[in-house]
Design a protein around this motif. Structure first.
Motif, PDB file in Angstrom:
ATOM      1  N   LEU A  86       0.845  -1.187   0.000  1.00  0.00           N
ATOM      2  CA  LEU A  86       0.000   0.000   0.000  1.00  0.00           C
ATOM      3  C   LEU A  86       0.883   1.240   0.000  1.00  0.00           C
ATOM      4  O   LEU A  86       1.644   1.467   0.950  1.00  0.00           O
ATOM      5  N   THR A  87       0.809   2.021  -1.054  1.00  0.00           N
ATOM      6  CA  THR A  87       1.677   3.186  -1.193  1.00  0.00           C
ATOM      7  C   THR A  87       1.037   4.211  -2.113  1.00  0.00           C
ATOM      8  O   THR A  87       0.338   3.832  -3.072  1.00  0.00           O
ATOM      9  N   PRO A  88       1.259   5.505  -1.844  1.00  0.00           N
ATOM     10  CA  PRO A  88       0.726   6.528  -2.757  1.00  0.00           C
ATOM     11  C   PRO A  88       1.293   6.396  -4.177  1.00  0.00           C
ATOM     12  O   PRO A  88       0.728   6.949  -5.117  1.00  0.00           O
ATOM     13  N   GLU A  89       2.381   5.650  -4.334  1.00  0.00           N
ATOM     14  CA  GLU A  89       2.961   5.465  -5.679  1.00  0.00           C
ATOM     15  C   GLU A  89       2.263   4.358  -6.465  1.00  0.00           C
ATOM     16  O   GLU A  89       2.579   4.127  -7.642  1.00  0.00           O
ATOM     17  N   GLU A 129       1.165  -2.852  -6.392  1.00  0.00           N
ATOM     18  CA  GLU A 129       1.197  -1.686  -5.504  1.00  0.00           C
ATOM     19  C   GLU A 129      -0.102  -0.916  -5.690  1.00  0.00           C
ATOM     20  O   GLU A 129      -0.502  -0.632  -6.817  1.00  0.00           O
ATOM     21  N   ILE A 130      -0.740  -0.593  -4.574  1.00  0.00           N
ATOM     22  CA  ILE A 130      -2.044   0.077  -4.636  1.00  0.00           C
ATOM     23  C   ILE A 130      -2.048   1.318  -3.751  1.00  0.00           C
ATOM     24  O   ILE A 130      -1.561   1.300  -2.620  1.00  0.00           O
ATOM     25  N   SER A 131      -2.622   2.402  -4.291  1.00  0.00           N
ATOM     26  CA  SER A 131      -2.868   3.653  -3.571  1.00  0.00           C
ATOM     27  C   SER A 131      -4.372   3.808  -3.423  1.00  0.00           C
ATOM     28  O   SER A 131      -5.137   3.275  -4.228  1.00  0.00           O
ATOM     29  N   ILE A 132      -4.844   4.519  -2.389  1.00  0.00           N
ATOM     30  CA  ILE A 132      -6.291   4.758  -2.311  1.00  0.00           C
ATOM     31  C   ILE A 132      -6.659   6.178  -2.720  1.00  0.00           C
ATOM     32  O   ILE A 132      -7.798   6.595  -2.533  1.00  0.00           O
ATOM     33  N   GLY A 133      -5.733   6.921  -3.320  1.00  0.00           N
ATOM     34  CA  GLY A 133      -6.086   8.250  -3.831  1.00  0.00           C
ATOM     35  C   GLY A 133      -4.915   9.196  -3.758  1.00  0.00           C
ATOM     36  O   GLY A 133      -3.898   8.901  -3.127  1.00  0.00           O
ATOM     37  N   ASP A 134      -5.069  10.336  -4.387  1.00  0.00           N
ATOM     38  CA  ASP A 134      -3.955  11.273  -4.522  1.00  0.00           C
ATOM     39  C   ASP A 134      -3.858  12.227  -3.333  1.00  0.00           C
ATOM     40  O   ASP A 134      -4.164  13.423  -3.457  1.00  0.00           O
ATOM     41  N   TYR A 135      -3.472  11.679  -2.202  1.00  0.00           N
ATOM     42  CA  TYR A 135      -3.226  12.432  -0.974  1.00  0.00           C
ATOM     43  C   TYR A 135      -2.350  11.526  -0.133  1.00  0.00           C
ATOM     44  O   TYR A 135      -2.226  10.340  -0.436  1.00  0.00           O
ATOM     45  N   VAL A 136      -1.744  12.085   0.911  1.00  0.00           N
ATOM     46  CA  VAL A 136      -0.786  11.280   1.675  1.00  0.00           C
ATOM     47  C   VAL A 136      -1.308  10.997   3.084  1.00  0.00           C
ATOM     48  O   VAL A 136      -1.744  11.900   3.792  1.00  0.00           O
ATOM     49  N   LEU A 137      -1.267   9.723   3.471  1.00  0.00           N
ATOM     50  CA  LEU A 137      -1.630   9.285   4.815  1.00  0.00           C
ATOM     51  C   LEU A 137      -0.362   9.061   5.628  1.00  0.00           C
ATOM     52  O   LEU A 137       0.724   8.969   5.076  1.00  0.00           O
ATOM     53  N   THR A 138      -0.522   8.925   6.959  1.00  0.00           N
ATOM     54  CA  THR A 138       0.655   8.707   7.811  1.00  0.00           C
ATOM     55  C   THR A 138       1.243   7.321   7.609  1.00  0.00           C
ATOM     56  O   THR A 138       2.404   7.078   7.919  1.00  0.00           O
ATOM     57  N   GLY A 139       0.448   6.387   7.103  1.00  0.00           N
ATOM     58  CA  GLY A 139       0.941   5.041   6.860  1.00  0.00           C
ATOM     59  C   GLY A 139      -0.069   4.272   6.037  1.00  0.00           C
ATOM     60  O   GLY A 139      -1.160   4.772   5.747  1.00  0.00           O
ATOM     61  N   GLY A 140       0.280   3.047   5.683  1.00  0.00           N
ATOM     62  CA  GLY A 140      -0.589   2.259   4.809  1.00  0.00           C
ATOM     63  C   GLY A 140      -1.756   1.576   5.524  1.00  0.00           C
ATOM     64  O   GLY A 140      -2.592   0.958   4.869  1.00  0.00           O
ATOM     65  N   GLU A 141      -1.832   1.689   6.877  1.00  0.00           N
ATOM     66  CA  GLU A 141      -2.829   0.910   7.624  1.00  0.00           C
ATOM     67  C   GLU A 141      -4.268   1.250   7.240  1.00  0.00           C
ATOM     68  O   GLU A 141      -5.084   0.345   7.023  1.00  0.00           O
ATOM     69  N   LEU A 142      -4.589   2.533   7.199  1.00  0.00           N
ATOM     70  CA  LEU A 142      -5.973   2.898   6.865  1.00  0.00           C
ATOM     71  C   LEU A 142      -6.290   2.507   5.425  1.00  0.00           C
ATOM     72  O   LEU A 142      -7.400   2.060   5.118  1.00  0.00           O
ATOM     73  N   ALA A 143      -5.294   2.629   4.561  1.00  0.00           N
ATOM     74  CA  ALA A 143      -5.470   2.206   3.162  1.00  0.00           C
ATOM     75  C   ALA A 143      -5.713   0.699   3.086  1.00  0.00           C
ATOM     76  O   ALA A 143      -6.554   0.237   2.307  1.00  0.00           O
ATOM     77  N   ALA A 144      -4.999  -0.072   3.908  1.00  0.00           N
ATOM     78  CA  ALA A 144      -5.190  -1.530   3.923  1.00  0.00           C
ATOM     79  C   ALA A 144      -6.613  -1.871   4.366  1.00  0.00           C
ATOM     80  O   ALA A 144      -7.248  -2.780   3.817  1.00  0.00           O
TER      81      ALA A 144
HETATM   82 CL1  6GU Z   1      -1.736   3.252   0.198  1.00  0.00          CL
HETATM   83  N1  6GU Z   1      -0.455   4.940   1.779  1.00  0.00           N
HETATM   84  C1  6GU Z   1      -0.201   6.168   2.241  1.00  0.00           C
HETATM   85  N2  6GU Z   1       0.721   6.325   3.194  1.00  0.00           N
HETATM   86  N3  6GU Z   1      -0.811   7.257   1.805  1.00  0.00           N
HETATM   87  C2  6GU Z   1      -1.739   7.063   0.868  1.00  0.00           C
HETATM   88  C3  6GU Z   1      -2.064   5.818   0.340  1.00  0.00           C
HETATM   89  C4  6GU Z   1      -1.388   4.750   0.826  1.00  0.00           C
HETATM   90  N4  6GU Z   1      -3.007   5.967  -0.593  1.00  0.00           N
HETATM   91  C5  6GU Z   1      -3.263   7.263  -0.631  1.00  0.00           C
HETATM   92  N5  6GU Z   1      -2.503   7.933   0.238  1.00  0.00           N
END
Ligand code: 6GU
Length: 227
Positions: A86-89, A129-144
Motif C-alpha cells: 500500500l503506497t501513494p505510488e 502496488e495500490i494507492s487509495i487516492g492522490d493524498y498522503v496518509l501517515t501510513g498504509g494501515e488505513l489504506a489496507a
Molecule cells: Cl496506500 N499509503 C499512504 N501512506 N498514503 C496514501 C495511500 C497509501 N493511498 C493514498 N494515500
C-alpha cells in the motif's frame, strides 16, 4: 478468503473488522484477516524496523531484513495470489481492482510507514502496488482497511439482498440515483411520483436515467471509461 496484513501498527486496524458487516463476514468464516507485527521479525535489540536512507535526505526507510523475513515465513506457509504494497505510488484503487482481488484465495498486504520500504523488498516480493487516492496518509494501515473492506464486501454471502453489491455505484461505472424512504413529503420536498407508482418498469427506467444524469454532472470521466 484469507488476508494477511503486515504492519508496525496492527492495533490501528482491529476495529473495522470487529464491527458490523466485516465482523459478520469473519464470524461466518467467509473471510479471515490475520495481523502480523513487523517488529516480531526484527533482530535488533530495540526491535528496530527502520533506518536512515542511503544517500541522505529526510525521513526513515523501512529495512529490508525484517520485511523479507516476515514475508518469506508467510510465503512458506501458503501460496499468495498477490502480495500488495500500500503506497501513494501505487495504482489508484477502483471497483475493477476490488472485483479482481475478490476472487483470490490468499492476499498479503504490506503497510508502509515513514518514507517507504527498501526497494529490495519490492524487487523480492511485491506483486502489486495500490494507492487509495492522490493524498498522503501517515501510513498504509488505513489504506489496507479500505482495500480489505472493498474486497470482503464482495465475497458471496457477505451482503444480503438488500445490501447487494450488484446495484452499487461504480459496479456498472454509474453513480447511484437519488433514493428516498418515508415520509412521502418532508418540509415541502416530495418523493418523485414515479417511485410511488408501483410500475417497476418505469421505476427502473427512471433510476437508470437519473444515474446517467448524476454521473454526467459529477463524474463525466466515468462514462468514457470502458469497464
Ligand atoms: Cl496506500 N499509503 C499512504 N501512506 N498514503 C496514501 C495511500 C497509501 N493511498 C493514498 N494515500
Amino acid at each position: 478468503m484469507r488476508i494477511d496484513i503486515i504492519s508496525v501498527l496492527p492495533e490501528l486496524m482491529e476495529s473495522p473488522f470487529q464491527t458490523s458487516i466485516l465482523k459478520r463476514a469473519m464470524e461466518k468464516g467467509l473471510a479471515e484477516v490475520h495481523f502480523h507485527q513487523l517488529r516480531d521479525w526484527s533482530t535488533g535489540k530495540h526491535r528496530q524496523v527502520d533506518d536512515e536512507p542511503y544517500g541522505g535526505g529526510a525521513g526513515m526507510v523501512m529495512m529490508v531484513e525484517p520485511l523479507d523475513k516476515c514475508i518469506s515465513e508467510l510465503k512458506s506457509q501458503r501460496n499468495y495470489d498477490e502480495i500488495i504494497y500500500l503506497t501513494p505510488e501505487g495504482e489508484t484503487l477502483n471497483q475493477k481492482i476490488a472485483n479482481t482481488l475478490s476472487i483470490k484465495e490468499n492476499l498479503m498486504l504490506i503497510c508502509g510507514h515513514y518514507k517507504g520500504i527498501d526497494q529490495r523488498v519490492r524487487d523480492l516480493h511485491i506483486t502489486k502496488e495500490i494507492s487509495i487516492g492522490d493524498y498522503v496518509l501517515t501510513g498504509g494501515e488505513l489504506a489496507a482497511c479500505v482495500l480489505a473492506d472493498a474486497i470482503i464486501r464482495l465475497l458471496p454471502g457477505v451482503l444480503n439482498d438488500e445490501q447487494s453489491a450488484l446495484t452499487d455505484s461504480f459496479q456498472d461505472n454509474l453513480l447511484s440515483p437519488p433514493i428516498y424512504t418515508r415520509p412521502e413529503e418532508y418540509k415541502g420536498l416530495k418523493v418523485p411520483e414515479v417511485l410511488l407508482s408501483g410500475n417497476f418498469g418505469k421505476i427502473e427506467e427512471w433510476r437508470y436515467e437519473e444515474a446517467l444524469r448524476v454521473t454526467r454532472e459529477r463524474r463525466p470521466d466515468l462514462l468514457s471509461e470502458d469497464f
